[in-house]
Structure formats: C-alpha cells, structure tokens
Design a protein around this motif. Sequence first.
Motif, PDB file in Angstrom:
ATOM      1  N   HIS A 216      70.182  34.128   9.128  1.00 30.28           N
ATOM      2  CA  HIS A 216      69.918  33.799  10.522  1.00 30.28           C
ATOM      3  C   HIS A 216      69.664  35.071  11.325  1.00 30.28           C
ATOM      4  O   HIS A 216      69.923  36.182  10.860  1.00 30.28           O
ATOM      5  N   LEU A 217      69.171  34.865  12.527  1.00 27.38           N
ATOM      6  CA  LEU A 217      68.881  35.970  13.437  1.00 27.38           C
ATOM      7  C   LEU A 217      69.199  35.525  14.855  1.00 27.38           C
ATOM      8  O   LEU A 217      68.741  34.479  15.308  1.00 27.38           O
ATOM      9  N   ILE A 218      70.022  36.322  15.539  1.00 30.34           N
ATOM     10  CA  ILE A 218      70.352  36.074  16.943  1.00 30.34           C
ATOM     11  C   ILE A 218      69.873  37.289  17.740  1.00 30.34           C
ATOM     12  O   ILE A 218      70.368  38.401  17.534  1.00 30.34           O
ATOM     13  N   LEU A 219      68.903  37.072  18.623  1.00 33.31           N
ATOM     14  CA  LEU A 219      68.345  38.142  19.441  1.00 33.31           C
ATOM     15  C   LEU A 219      68.506  37.808  20.916  1.00 33.31           C
ATOM     16  O   LEU A 219      68.385  36.643  21.310  1.00 33.31           O
TER      17      LEU A 219
ATOM     18  N   LYS B 172      66.792  34.142  21.444  1.00 32.16           N
ATOM     19  CA  LYS B 172      66.254  33.337  20.344  1.00 32.16           C
ATOM     20  C   LYS B 172      67.288  33.288  19.245  1.00 32.16           C
ATOM     21  O   LYS B 172      67.887  34.304  18.902  1.00 32.16           O
ATOM     22  N   VAL B 173      67.471  32.104  18.692  1.00 31.29           N
ATOM     23  CA  VAL B 173      68.341  31.925  17.536  1.00 31.29           C
ATOM     24  C   VAL B 173      67.518  31.212  16.474  1.00 31.29           C
ATOM     25  O   VAL B 173      66.992  30.121  16.716  1.00 31.29           O
TER      26      VAL B 173
ATOM     27  N   ILE C 166      67.075  27.501  18.739  1.00 30.97           N
ATOM     28  CA  ILE C 166      67.251  27.465  20.189  1.00 30.97           C
ATOM     29  C   ILE C 166      66.769  28.781  20.782  1.00 30.97           C
ATOM     30  O   ILE C 166      66.716  29.811  20.110  1.00 30.97           O
ATOM     31  N   GLY C 167      66.428  28.738  22.047  1.00 30.34           N
ATOM     32  CA  GLY C 167      65.990  29.941  22.736  1.00 30.34           C
ATOM     33  C   GLY C 167      65.363  29.602  24.069  1.00 30.34           C
ATOM     34  O   GLY C 167      65.127  28.436  24.382  1.00 30.34           O
ATOM     35  N   GLY C 168      65.100  30.631  24.831  1.00 28.15           N
ATOM     36  CA  GLY C 168      64.458  30.445  26.124  1.00 28.15           C
ATOM     37  C   GLY C 168      64.592  31.680  26.984  1.00 28.15           C
ATOM     38  O   GLY C 168      65.213  32.669  26.605  1.00 28.15           O
ATOM     39  N   THR C 169      63.991  31.590  28.146  1.00 26.47           N
ATOM     40  CA  THR C 169      64.042  32.672  29.128  1.00 26.47           C
ATOM     41  C   THR C 169      64.473  32.076  30.460  1.00 26.47           C
ATOM     42  O   THR C 169      63.998  31.003  30.846  1.00 26.47           O
TER      43      THR C 169
ATOM     44  N   GLN D 153      57.403  37.784  32.132  1.00 22.70           N
ATOM     45  CA  GLN D 153      57.521  39.239  32.043  1.00 22.70           C
ATOM     46  C   GLN D 153      57.473  39.748  30.597  1.00 22.70           C
ATOM     47  O   GLN D 153      57.706  40.923  30.353  1.00 22.70           O
ATOM     48  N   GLY D 154      57.225  38.856  29.642  1.00 24.01           N
ATOM     49  CA  GLY D 154      57.052  39.271  28.256  1.00 24.01           C
ATOM     50  C   GLY D 154      58.312  39.329  27.412  1.00 24.01           C
ATOM     51  O   GLY D 154      58.255  39.746  26.253  1.00 24.01           O
ATOM     52  N   HIS D 155      59.440  38.908  27.973  1.00 21.10           N
ATOM     53  CA  HIS D 155      60.691  38.982  27.202  1.00 21.10           C
ATOM     54  C   HIS D 155      60.646  38.082  25.965  1.00 21.10           C
ATOM     55  O   HIS D 155      61.021  38.513  24.875  1.00 21.10           O
ATOM     56  N   PHE D 156      60.199  36.839  26.137  1.00 20.17           N
ATOM     57  CA  PHE D 156      60.178  35.910  25.007  1.00 20.17           C
ATOM     58  C   PHE D 156      59.173  36.361  23.950  1.00 20.17           C
ATOM     59  O   PHE D 156      59.420  36.255  22.758  1.00 20.17           O
ATOM     60  N   ARG D 157      58.056  36.910  24.400  1.00 21.97           N
ATOM     61  CA  ARG D 157      57.065  37.432  23.454  1.00 21.97           C
ATOM     62  C   ARG D 157      57.673  38.581  22.650  1.00 21.97           C
ATOM     63  O   ARG D 157      57.518  38.648  21.431  1.00 21.97           O
TER      64      ARG D 157
END
Length: 187
Positions: free
Chosen positions: A45-48, A67-68, A104-107, A114-118
């Motif tokens: 898994h990855l949690i960012l 993002k998870v 799951i994820g979001g901004t 502002q490009g955070h999710f990208r």
Amino acid sequence: MEHRITRFPLEQGALEIEYIEEFFGEYRRRKTASEIVGRLGNRDHLILMATAALPDDPGTVVPVSYKVAHEIRAKEENPKLADLVARLRDCVNFEGRRILYTWIGGTRRDWRGQGHFRALTEQQEAWALENGFDEILVKTKNRFYEMRGTLDHLRFDVVKYEPHPDNGESKVYLGKKLGQEVLDTHR
C-alpha cells in the motif's frame, strides 16, 4: 509551485487520513484509522499526503490533499474487494498482473486547482512502477465532475460505467496502464 509530499507508514498515515477527512464535506461516511489499518495491513500500500503553507500565515503548514492506494488481487478474501474484482473482471485482466487500486483520496475544496492531487498521482505512479505494478485503478461517482476531469487530464481511461437510477450516483471505473512513458509525462 512546489509540492510538499509525505509518505506515511500505516498506523501514522491512518491517523492522518482520519484527521484530514474531517475537512471533506462531500464524504457522507469518513474512514476511521482502524478501518484503514484493517484494509491495508496485509497488502502492499501507499499513503501520501500533500501539505501547504496557509496563505495568511506562511509559517503554518496544513494537510491539503491525500491518496491511499493498495494492491488488489485476482482472488480477494475481503468481501468488498472480492466484489470489486468481480465487477471489473470482464474489463481488467488481474491474472499474472499487479494492480494498484486508489481507494480513497481528495483535495480540500479551498486548495483545489493548485496541482496537489496531480503531484500525488505522479508520485503514486512512480512508486507503483518501481514496485512492479502494471496498472492503477480508481473508482469514482459520476457526480464528482472535478475528479473525473482531473483523472481524464491525467490520462486515465474509463474501463467501466455502472449506471444508477440517480445518474450522479453512477459508478465510473478508470484505469491507467503503467510503463516508462507514463513517467515521461510527469512534470
């Protein structure tokens, strides 16, 4: 814009996600830390999380996007994941391939555009490729137009659409096959 992204270990990341979801009004039911740990505990898994300074107080940094993602297998024991695989089996090849599912994820609304999710997505793609994943899948609802637009801009293809009587609640499944060419498009 510089993006500050942190990768979290499972327990700490689960607590951070439980906290940040309080700032997302569009989620009817928020994930708990124990739910996150239970889902991710036995799989890759990855949690960012992306953080940014407050505009009126540059010394204060707050979480703005996350993002998870986790591995999803052809044979799942978790009933929700088994159902997901069954729904996608006719349009996604799971056999002999590693699939990363963005769960799951979001901004936060006040930080969108502002490009955070990208930036999180690009880091997720690089991690997935480095860790032998072949494809990334994500599910959203038709009513999340901004999310659908972002995923389209990031070159995710629609792999399945499940209609619902309330079209806004229809499910849209998107995928992106991974390869070096994906990394070449990153900013």
